[in-house]
Design a protein around this motif. Structure first.
Motif, short mmCIF file in Angstrom:
data_model
loop_
_atom_site.label_atom_id
_atom_site.label_comp_id
_atom_site.label_asym_id
_atom_site.label_seq_id
_atom_site.Cartn_x
_atom_site.Cartn_y
_atom_site.Cartn_z
N ALA A 7 4.91 10.16 1.12
CA ALA A 7 6.33 10.14 0.76
C ALA A 7 6.51 9.66 -0.67
O ALA A 7 7.31 10.22 -1.43
N GLN A 8 5.75 8.65 -1.07
CA GLN A 8 5.82 8.15 -2.44
C GLN A 8 5.39 9.23 -3.44
O GLN A 8 6.00 9.38 -4.51
N ALA A 9 4.37 10.00 -3.09
CA ALA A 9 3.91 11.06 -3.98
C ALA A 9 4.98 12.14 -4.13
O ALA A 9 5.23 12.63 -5.25
N HIS A 10 5.61 12.53 -3.04
CA HIS A 10 6.67 13.55 -3.12
C HIS A 10 7.82 13.07 -4.00
O HIS A 10 8.46 13.88 -4.69
N LEU A 11 8.08 11.77 -3.97
CA LEU A 11 9.19 11.22 -4.75
C LEU A 11 8.79 10.89 -6.19
O LEU A 11 9.62 10.40 -6.96
N ILE A 56 8.47 18.55 5.21
CA ILE A 56 8.66 20.00 5.33
C ILE A 56 10.14 20.34 5.23
O ILE A 56 10.53 21.40 4.73
N LEU A 57 10.97 19.39 5.70
CA LEU A 57 12.41 19.56 5.64
C LEU A 57 13.01 18.88 4.40
O LEU A 57 14.22 18.73 4.31
N ALA A 58 12.13 18.47 3.48
CA ALA A 58 12.53 17.81 2.23
C ALA A 58 13.30 16.52 2.48
O ALA A 58 14.08 16.09 1.64
N GLN A 59 13.06 15.88 3.60
CA GLN A 59 13.71 14.60 3.92
C GLN A 59 12.76 13.47 3.50
O GLN A 59 12.32 12.65 4.31
N ASP A 60 12.45 13.44 2.20
CA ASP A 60 11.43 12.53 1.70
C ASP A 60 11.87 11.07 1.72
O ASP A 60 11.07 10.18 2.04
N ASP A 64 16.46 11.00 -8.53
CA ASP A 64 15.41 11.06 -9.55
C ASP A 64 14.02 11.18 -8.93
O ASP A 64 13.64 10.39 -8.06
N ARG A 65 13.30 12.19 -9.36
CA ARG A 65 11.90 12.38 -9.01
C ARG A 65 11.17 12.56 -10.34
O ARG A 65 11.12 13.68 -10.87
N PRO A 66 10.65 11.48 -10.90
CA PRO A 66 10.21 11.51 -12.30
C PRO A 66 9.18 12.58 -12.62
O PRO A 66 9.26 13.20 -13.68
N PHE A 67 8.21 12.82 -11.72
CA PHE A 67 7.18 13.80 -12.05
C PHE A 67 7.76 15.21 -12.08
O PHE A 67 7.52 15.98 -13.02
N ASP A 68 8.57 15.56 -11.08
CA ASP A 68 9.20 16.89 -11.07
C ASP A 68 10.18 17.04 -12.23
O ASP A 68 10.26 18.11 -12.85
N ARG A 69 10.91 15.97 -12.52
CA ARG A 69 11.86 16.04 -13.64
C ARG A 69 11.12 16.26 -14.96
O ARG A 69 11.51 17.12 -15.77
N ALA A 70 10.05 15.52 -15.18
CA ALA A 70 9.29 15.67 -16.43
C ALA A 70 8.65 17.04 -16.53
O ALA A 70 8.60 17.63 -17.62
N ARG A 71 8.19 17.60 -15.40
CA ARG A 71 7.61 18.95 -15.46
C ARG A 71 8.69 19.98 -15.80
O ARG A 71 8.42 20.96 -16.51
N THR A 72 9.88 19.77 -15.30
CA THR A 72 10.99 20.67 -15.66
C THR A 72 11.30 20.57 -17.14
O THR A 72 11.50 21.60 -17.83
N GLN A 73 11.31 19.35 -17.67
CA GLN A 73 11.55 19.16 -19.11
C GLN A 73 10.43 19.80 -19.93
O GLN A 73 10.70 20.42 -20.98
#
Length: 946
Positions: free
Chosen positions: A624-628, A587-591, A804-813
């Motif tokens: 945590a792994q999913a968030h990352l 919740i505090l983005a401390q993944d 690096d958060r590959p899923f979020d990065r790829a969605r941004t791309q």
């Protein structure tokens, strides 16, 4: 033909179908198809005879056999030790944690960890021991008669093993009376014995009582209802042919009366010895014979009982031919004689290894409070706890409480009994202990004394937890909330702080209103200094709650590392408390910190054999792994967590992990799996208990719609997170970027603007690069001009270079490429789209990869093979990926772990299987993967050996 053989033949009359079923089980085990059977029926119906017949036919099998014993039903693992003592030579071959757990449970060794061994670890040790015994010495047959009298831990361990035999050469048959809840809910295949048919009953009566005829014969057949034991015993009752049979009670009371008559016909000294035997808590013949003179009878009195077939003596042990014989004897034994029997048995148990049994008998004979006995019982409870014997612990603390002269000690021991009952899952018994403790507290305060703050805190926790376990969440929360207020007013501010930590879970389950109330109480709590660990931990939870509810902290949130360190420094070693802290961290983005803490807790649980905590720890790790964006790792962790939760019957963790698996299935585009996992996650645990996986399940359904290009459906699901009772939970915050994207794609710009506003406030408070990147992406999505959009997407991707958060990065791309392509800047669009496609394919995010592929095609670039991280071009669907896709879920889990270098035993320990079953699945998986051995797996899966 001997009497015993003739009797067995008579008892088996009319049981051909049942014998066929048992023979099939035996045959399957001999061929490597392990199986189990629950044989149930009323006393005397023929269960023991069927077990005897099966034992006679088990040529070539290693026979492990035991009979449940009512007096030992409170002794932890007594039944299991009785069953497995012939196989204990195989203990040395077990993996270390399993060997230590089972040895400690049997009292063969002290725990190296100074903690009671985990019951699930002991259960796994039983499964492994049976498997290894079958491998080393041929197939194994386990027969347990009167299983309902086995102590609860033994029975749970056997049920656990019986449900997982798979390819083991092991057969387990448990015979029980009707009404044993634990066995009835075990899920084992069942065979219920009914009364014999009329023809079979006639045949048995004719063979055993040829002279009985006319009305007496009719009455016997009517009274027996096809019960073989009744058909054999009732004709022997003196005067049975006379009148008045209509007044005879129904079975099994009628059989008890029959047995009483037989016992009373024996010599007086023999009857006395039988009363002593019926009081004994074990089958050791030497103990019985040593106690006999202390009870006023000679050891030779056992002879008539043995000759009459009431007692069986074999290899230094004695047993009653039928459990109802013991019942009959106890029913005719006056209380004074039972107390004298307990004293005699206590006097016969002289060895140091008999200390616990001796004190039990002394306590049973006590008629007034005695602090020495109470203190000894408390120590007995502590030793039983080291062997995971919860029922024995509860009973010892309860008896100790009743024997305690001083009120403070009586209160403390009732609370210890309540805590033990809670650990055992017996909420009704725990509540009764808590009520007794409350009555003692009232007695102390009526005398003008104040109960110690620690005891008051323990009492509040006991009352809270019992109400929670009984499904009354509102009352549990009321008790905890009022208790925290009371402790805070009466000098127990620190205890109130820790109680609030326990209360948080209740508030979380009940919804946002209760979480807000919890938060308000914490803000009013005085007397806990800011540097106190209780304050730090509560303040960390408070920061997560306030942020999830209002996106407004007005102060810098604590770091998870600091809160966890403070909790540990204060002696908080409970994995649940640390996992709760880690669950709040996202919740505090401390993944990254959440990932590290979850891995640390999991490692500690594995090191100390605390398998019951593996599932929640693995679930926290997977989240945590999913968030990352470590999706493959998250799925492997979540699948293991699900397997362990199912094995342990942990409904709450099943719900939570199902929600996470629904999310991961949504990412992969697995529609059916996603919806099924979501259905499990959305099912409430009880009428007043919100499902723990509810928010994750709804997030998953929204993400699935978004990935499949169905923004309206996605928006509908994601909006429920904003308006439902789970608005305070993690998913409602972390799903904001998905809500924003769904709203933009559905043309609902007002909702998109609101989502961006909340997302911006959240990111401003947590001050993390990953959150800032999501805000930049959202702003770019809503930007009207090209320049603003380009700057937003570029800045977001630059932040992903730092974390690096590959899923979020790829969605941004992907979103940037889609915008560039819509603006007819096709050449520029290909670079981010190609990068996104490569990442989605590597992550197995099929629907997202398909979106990128279509956008690439629309940009004029034909869909092409993906490019691996080292620049090598590989087909989109490689042979390895295709092979993995056809593996079963269990095969895939095993293959992933084997590729990491784990042995079959290590894999078995993690997945709650036997090593043989692991080997069987690997043998089936190799041809599907196109490999010959496990040595080829790391290269195939791209996994480095650990």
């Amino acid at each position: 033909m001997s009497e015993a053989v003739a009797r067995l033949k008579d008892m088996l009359s009319g049981r051909d179908v049942e014998l066929g079923t048992l023979r099939g089980l035996l045959s399957g085990a001999g061929e490597g198809q392990g199986g189990s059977l629950l044989l149930s029926g009323q006393p005397g119906i023929g269960k023991s005879a069927l077990l005897d017949a099966l034992a006679q036919e088990a040529a070539g099998f290693c026979m492990l056999r035991a009979t449940g014993y009512e007096a030992e039903s409170q002794l932890p693992y007594a039944g299991l030790h009785l069953l497995l003592h012939r196989a204990l030579d195989g203990l040395e071959g077990l993996p270390g944690p399993q060997r230590e757990a089972l040895s400690t449970a049997f009292g063969l060794a002290a725990s190296e960890t100074a903690e009671r061994p985990d019951s699930l670890l002991i259960s796994l040790a039983v499964l492994t021991l049976l498997s290894e015994s079958a491998e080393a010495g041929g197939p194994v047959l386990c027969l347990v008669d009167d299983a309902h009298w086995f102590d609860h831990p033994s029975l749970s361990a056997l049920i656990f093993a019986a449900r997982r035999l798979g390819t083991e050469k092991v057969a387990i048959v448990l015979a029980t009376r009707e009404g044993c809840t634990l066995l009835e809910r075990s899920g084992l295949p069942g065979l219920e014995l009914k009364g014999l048919s009329a023809d079979a009953a006639e045949a048995v009566l004719t063979l055993r009582a040829e002279t009985v005829s006319g009305p007496a014969r009719t009455r016997i057949l009517a009274q027996a209802h096809g019960n073989p034991l009744a058909l054999l015993e009732l004709p022997a009752v003196a005067g049975f042919e006379g009148t008045g049979l209509e007044q005879v009670p129904e079975l099994p009371e009628r059989l008890v009366e029959t047995f009483r008559a037989r016992i009373e016909s024996l010599p007086q000294e023999t009857g006395a010895l039988l009363k002593l035997a019926a009081t004994a808590d074990g089958p050791e013949l030497d103990v019985l014979l040593r106690a006999a003179p202390l009870f006023g009878v000679g050891a030779e009195a056992i002879g008539p009982a043995e000759r009459a077939g009431i007692l069986r003596v074999d290899q230094g042990t004695f047993s009653f031919r039928h459990p109802l014989l013991r019942t009959a004897i106890v029913s005719v034994t006056p209380v004074a004689r039972r107390l004298a029997a307990h004293r005699a048995l206590a006097g016969a148990l002289t060895g140091p290894e008999d200390a616990d049994r001796r004190i039990w008998h002394e306590a049973a004979a006590a008629t007034e409070p005695d602090e020495r006995l109470a203190a000894e019982l408390e120590r007995t409870a502590e030793r039983a706890g080291q062997r995971s014997g919860r029922p024995a612990v509860i009973g010892a603390y309860e008896r100790a409480a009743r024997l305690s002269p001083a009120s403070e000690n009586r209160l403390r021991r009732w609370l210890l009994a309540a805590a033990a009952a809670i650990d055992h899952g017996d909420a009704e018994r725990a509540e009764q202990c808590a009520r007794n403790a409350e009555a003692v507290r009232a007695e102390i305060e009526a005398a003008g004394h104040l109960v110690d703050v620690q005891l008051r805190s323990s009492l509040i926790i006991a009352r809270t937890v019992t109400r929670f376990e009984l499904g009354d969440l509102r009352e549990a929360y009321r008790i905890a909330y009022a208790g925290a207020e009371e402790l805070g007013r009466t000098g127990g501010a620190r205890e109130a702080g820790w109680l609030l930590c326990r209360t948080l879970d209740l508030a979380w389950f009940l919804g946002d209103r209760e979480v807000t109330t919890y938060s308000e109480l914490f803000m009013r709590l005085d007397g806990v200094p800011p540097e106190d660990p209780a304050y730090i931990v509560c303040a960390y939870a408070e920061s997560a709650i306030m942020l999830s509810l209002r996106q407004d902290l007005s102060f810098t949130p604590y770091r998870l590392e600091d809160a966890a360190a403070k909790a540990r420094a204060a002696g908080v070693g409970d994995p649940g408390a640390l996992i709760t802290l880690g669950a709040l961290a996202p919740i505090l983005a401390q993944d990254e910190a959440a990932l590290a803490l979850a891995a640390e807790v999991l490692a500690e649980c594995r090191e100390h054999g605390r398998i019951a905590w593996h599932s929640p720890a693995l679930g926290a790790l997977a989240r945590a792994q999913a968030h990352l964006g470590r999706l493959a790792e998250a799925r492997a962790s979540a699948e293991q967590a699900l397997t362990l939760a199912e094995a342990a019957g942990q409904a709450q963790w099943l719900s939570q992990v199902s929600g996470l698996l629904a999310y991961l299935a949504a990412v992969a585009g697995e529609q059916e799996s996603c919806r099924e996992y979501a259905r499990l996650a959305l099912t409430d645990l009880a009428p007043t208990v919100m499902s723990l996986g509810d928010s994750w399940g709804r997030w998953a359904l929204g993400l699935l719609g978004l990935g499949l290009g169905r923004p309206a459906s996605a928006l509908e699901h994601l909006r429920t997170l904003e308006n439902g009772p789970a608005v305070h939970q993690l998913a409602a915050t972390r799903a904001l970027p998905d809500l924003l994207e769904a709203a933009v794609r559905a043309g609902d710009h007002a909702t998109a603007e609101q989502a961006l506003e909340r997302l911006t406030r959240w990111a401003g408070e947590v001050r993390q690069d990953c959150a800032d990147a999501l805000v930049l992406r959202g702003e770019a999505l809503l930007a009207q001009d090209q320049g603003t959009a380009a700057r937003g997407f570029t800045a977001a991707l630059r932040l992903y270079e730092k974390s690096d958060r590959p899923f979020d990065r790829a969605r941004t791309q992907l979103l940037w490429g889609e915008r560039l392509r819509r603006e007819r800047r096709r050449t520029e669009a290909r670079l981010p789209l190609s990068a996104a496609l490569e990442t989605f394919e590597r992550l197995g995010a099929a629907p997202w990869a398909e979106r990128a592929r279509k956008e690439l095609a629309a940009s004029g670039d034909a869909a092409r093979p993906s490019i691996s991280g080292n620049g090598v071009v590989t087909p989109t669907n490689s042979p390895a990926q295709a092979a993995l896709a056809v593996l079963t879920s269990q095969e895939a889990q095993i293959v992933r772990l084997a590729a990491q270098g784990l042995s079959n035993r290590d894999i078995a320990a993690q997945l709650i299987l036997s090593p043989r079953t692991v080997g069987h699945h690997l043998y089936k998986a190799y041809p599907k993967l196109g490999v010959l051995s496990r040595g080829e797996l790391p290269a195939l899966l791209g996994t480095g050996q650990a």
